[in-house]
Design a protein around this motif. Structure first.
Motif, short mmCIF file in Angstrom:
data_model
loop_
_atom_site.label_atom_id
_atom_site.label_comp_id
_atom_site.label_asym_id
_atom_site.label_seq_id
_atom_site.Cartn_x
_atom_site.Cartn_y
_atom_site.Cartn_z
N ARG A 1 -0.97 -31.70 45.82
CA ARG A 1 0.40 -31.18 45.87
C ARG A 1 0.50 -29.86 45.10
O ARG A 1 1.10 -28.89 45.59
N VAL A 2 -0.09 -29.81 43.92
CA VAL A 2 -0.03 -28.59 43.10
C VAL A 2 -0.67 -27.41 43.83
O VAL A 2 -0.09 -26.32 43.88
N THR A 3 -1.85 -27.62 44.39
CA THR A 3 -2.53 -26.50 45.05
C THR A 3 -1.86 -26.12 46.36
O THR A 3 -1.90 -24.96 46.77
N ALA A 4 -1.24 -27.09 47.04
CA ALA A 4 -0.51 -26.76 48.26
C ALA A 4 0.67 -25.85 47.95
O ALA A 4 0.91 -24.85 48.65
N ILE A 5 1.42 -26.19 46.91
CA ILE A 5 2.56 -25.35 46.53
C ILE A 5 2.07 -23.97 46.09
O ILE A 5 2.64 -22.94 46.48
N ALA A 6 1.00 -23.94 45.30
CA ALA A 6 0.46 -22.66 44.83
C ALA A 6 0.00 -21.81 46.00
O ALA A 6 0.23 -20.59 46.02
N ASN A 7 -0.65 -22.44 46.98
CA ASN A 7 -1.17 -21.70 48.13
C ASN A 7 -0.08 -21.26 49.09
O ASN A 7 -0.08 -20.12 49.57
N ASP A 8 0.86 -22.15 49.37
CA ASP A 8 1.89 -21.86 50.38
C ASP A 8 3.04 -21.04 49.83
O ASP A 8 3.72 -20.34 50.59
N PHE A 9 3.29 -21.13 48.54
CA PHE A 9 4.41 -20.41 47.94
C PHE A 9 3.90 -19.53 46.79
O PHE A 9 3.64 -18.37 46.98
N SER A 10 3.76 -20.11 45.62
CA SER A 10 3.32 -19.35 44.46
C SER A 10 2.96 -20.32 43.34
O SER A 10 3.59 -21.38 43.22
N TYR A 11 1.97 -19.95 42.52
CA TYR A 11 1.64 -20.79 41.36
C TYR A 11 2.84 -20.89 40.43
O TYR A 11 3.01 -21.90 39.74
N ASP A 12 3.68 -19.87 40.45
CA ASP A 12 4.86 -19.88 39.59
C ASP A 12 5.84 -20.99 39.96
O ASP A 12 6.74 -21.31 39.18
N GLU A 13 5.69 -21.58 41.15
CA GLU A 13 6.65 -22.57 41.63
C GLU A 13 6.08 -23.99 41.64
O GLU A 13 6.74 -24.90 42.16
N ILE A 14 4.89 -24.21 41.08
CA ILE A 14 4.25 -25.53 41.22
C ILE A 14 5.04 -26.66 40.57
O ILE A 14 4.94 -27.81 41.00
N PHE A 15 5.82 -26.36 39.55
CA PHE A 15 6.61 -27.40 38.90
C PHE A 15 8.05 -27.41 39.40
O PHE A 15 8.62 -28.48 39.65
N SER A 16 8.64 -26.24 39.56
CA SER A 16 10.05 -26.17 39.96
C SER A 16 10.27 -26.78 41.34
O SER A 16 11.28 -27.48 41.56
N ARG A 17 9.35 -26.58 42.27
CA ARG A 17 9.52 -27.15 43.61
C ARG A 17 9.43 -28.68 43.59
O ARG A 17 10.11 -29.35 44.37
N GLN A 18 8.62 -29.21 42.71
CA GLN A 18 8.55 -30.67 42.60
C GLN A 18 9.85 -31.22 42.00
O GLN A 18 10.35 -32.27 42.44
#
Length: 199
Positions: A88-105
């Protein structure tokens, strides 16, 4: 007898530094953070924990310990590390931004009265700042355990600063915070190994 590597000197200095960091710990601030965590779990609210690098594994450690220690609660606890699912973390980082890995969850799971505990040495990590802002927007309580105040402290409802911005000391104390929370959940009882227990 001194060792050729200088390890003995480093060990003594590290012990001295850690002892000083513990002596300087703001016990009032730590108490506020711990009481907020425990009250949330006892009320059936969720606790989310996040951090980068060494603090990412501390987040998993803390969430795991909070879950294991809350067998005395009437309802099943929900303590979740936002770093525990690497897919999940790497999907968010790849598809959006590493800056959003926690906020999107948090957008997907967070709800009012839930708690997010942010672990950081610098106090400035962009993904944690975004998580703090998202938590506030969702009506969550934002807690922070930091080595340096930074922007995260300004956004947190409660925070504790420790470790003198030293990565090793701060990360050691992140884990200590989790272990203190376990003792609070257990009514102050230490969790010691006894024969027949595997943990």
């Amino acid at each position: 007898m001194s060792t050729p590597t200088g390890a003995e000197t480093v060990v003594k200095q590290y012990v001295d530094d850690l002892t000083l960091a513990l002596a300087q710990l703001e016990t009032g601030a730590m108490t506020d953070v711990l009481e907020t965590l425990v009250l949330a779990l006892r009320a059936g609210d969720r606790v989310f924990v996040a951090g980068n690098g060494g603090s990412s594994t501390a987040a998993i450690h803390i969430a795991s310990d909070l879950t294991a220690a809350s067998d005395r609660l009437s309802s099943a606890p929900q303590a979740v590390a936002l770093t525990e699912n690497i897919a999940r973390v790497t999907a968010i980082a790849n598809d959006f931004s590493y800056d959003e890995i926690f906020s999107r969850q948090l957008v997907g799971w967070g709800r009012p009265r839930d708690v997010v505990l942010l672990l950081s040495v610098s106090g400035h990590s962009t993904n944690l700042v975004r998580a703090a802002n998202t938590g506030r927007e969702l009506g969550m309580t934002v807690l922070a355990a930091l080595g340096n105040a930074g922007e995260i402290a300004r956004l947190a409802d409660r925070s504790v600063i420790f470790g003198q911005a030293d990565y090793g000391l701060t990360e050691d104390l992140h884990v200590a915070l989790g272990h203190m929370a376990v003792r609070v959940l257990r009514g102050g009882d230490a969790c010691r190994y006894t024969d027949g227990r595997t943990r």
